[in-house]
Write a protein that holds these residues in place. Structure first.
Motif, mmCIF file in Angstrom:
data_model
loop_
_atom_site.group_PDB
_atom_site.id
_atom_site.type_symbol
_atom_site.label_atom_id
_atom_site.label_comp_id
_atom_site.label_asym_id
_atom_site.label_seq_id
_atom_site.Cartn_x
_atom_site.Cartn_y
_atom_site.Cartn_z
ATOM 1 N N ASN A 1 42.480 35.764 50.103
ATOM 2 C CA ASN A 1 42.096 37.142 49.806
ATOM 3 C C ASN A 1 43.305 38.073 49.727
ATOM 4 N N SER B 1 45.005 37.858 46.379
ATOM 5 C CA SER B 1 44.184 38.193 45.221
ATOM 6 C C SER B 1 44.791 39.353 44.447
ATOM 7 N N LYS C 1 43.062 41.560 42.869
ATOM 8 C CA LYS C 1 42.097 42.654 42.811
ATOM 9 C C LYS C 1 42.663 43.896 43.481
ATOM 10 N N LYS D 1 39.397 44.029 47.424
ATOM 11 C CA LYS D 1 40.059 42.922 48.119
ATOM 12 C C LYS D 1 39.902 43.080 49.625
#
Length: 327
Positions: A144, A147, A149, A154
């Motif tokens: 995560n 990521s 994002k 996130k």
């Protein structure tokens, strides 16, 4: 294991420091802990006790262990400290999630207590804890964090740590993998029966929703510095009242009437802070009905109080006694 030896040395150094602190007679004898082990145990597990209180469960501490050449009360605390520091030593980036460490300790101590008195225990290879406990948690957090994002989508350390703020986390087991592969533990043990079928905490973390949201805006900085801004605004207002009182030769009654507007100013600022907190929380963060009702109640109460204070100031500071609301 080298990690266990390192944590044993770490624990001995901490105990030595606590013993030196106790021998310095800084604390009065009435509040002096019985031993350095009692003192260190209280410091280390103070947050764990608070976490258990928030979860609504009793803390898990080792029972009186008579197999060690030490008083039972001391021996049981040594077991607690050794287990926690062994978890902490291998926790890697999970150290950024303190509630996660307390969850692991709580579950592992629960298994240890339930297995006392059994001759057959787990026979695990070196590195089992990293491979089956810390490793899966680290992989989910790392995935995560890497990521691409935006931060609003996130999950970060705050989101994963807040997963352990709810009592629902206690329904998960701390190990990863197929429960049927764990056959070293006696099937007659009550702990094994109740936890082998439970999902892993890594599974819970992987499917946990995002709960912490920080919006990017200059308003976030204002909210973070609200106390400093509030102090400056209130101080400037009071100093301005004193200055105008001396220049315009106000009487003490009129000065106090104007200075009483500081309560209106404080309520207005607190209403602004409450609005900023609502802006920062909604709609990205999932809140319970109680939290939403509390926010609405605070906003309504402060607004009604602001209206009441405004009407009072309009009446108190009107130019003539017959003027009301400026008419």
């Amino acid at each position: 294991d080298s990690s266990v030896r390192n944590q044993a040395e770490h624990l001995l150094i901490l105990l030595s420091n606590n013993r030196r602190y106790m021998s310095s007679h800084i604390l009065p004898p009435s509040v002096q802990p019985p031993s350095p082990i009692h003192s260190l145990h209280a410091k280390v597990f103070s947050n764990y006790v608070k976490w258990c209180r928030a979860m609504g469960v009793p803390p898990n501490f080792s029972k009186m262990n008579t197999s060690m050449n030490a008083p039972p009360a001391v021996a049981s605390r040594v077991v607690d400290l050794v287990l926690f520091f062994c978890i902490w030593g291998e926790a890697s980036n999970a150290r950024h999630m303190p509630e996660c460490l307390w969850f692991l300790y709580h579950k592992m101590m629960e298994e240890y207590i339930s297995s006392e008195g059994y001759t057959q225990t787990r026979s695990l290879y070196a590195g089992f804890f990293v491979d089956n406990v810390i490793g899966p948690i680290y992989k989910i957090v790392s995935k995560n964090m890497k990521s691409n994002k935006d931060h609003q989508e996130k999950r970060n350390y705050d989101d994963f740590n807040e997963f352990f703020w709810s009592r629902a986390c206690l329904k998960y087991r701390f190990t990863w993998g197929d429960p049927m592969d764990i056959t070293d533990l006696e099937s007659s043990q009550p702990y094994a029966k109740s936890t082998l079928s439970a999902p892993s905490v890594a599974y819970g973390l992987e499917h946990a929703p995002k709960t912490f949201l920080e919006k990017r805006s200059w308003l976030r900085g204002i909210l973070a510095l609200n106390r400093i801004l509030e102090w400056h605004v209130v101080t400037f207002f009071l100093l301005a009242v004193i200055a105008f009182s001396r220049e315009l030769v106000w009487g003490w009654v009129e000065t106090f009437q104007v200075a009483s507007a500081v309560f209106w100013l404080l309520n207005l600022l607190h209403l602004c802070w409450a609005l900023l907190e609502v802006w920062a929380s909604f709609p990205g963060i999932h809140l319970t009905g109680t939290e939403v009702s509390g926010s609405v109640f605070i906003l309504v109460a402060r607004f009604l109080l602001l209206v009441h204070q405004s009407l009072y100031l309009l009446w108190a500071l009107s130019p003539t006694p017959t003027t009301y609301l400026g008419n």
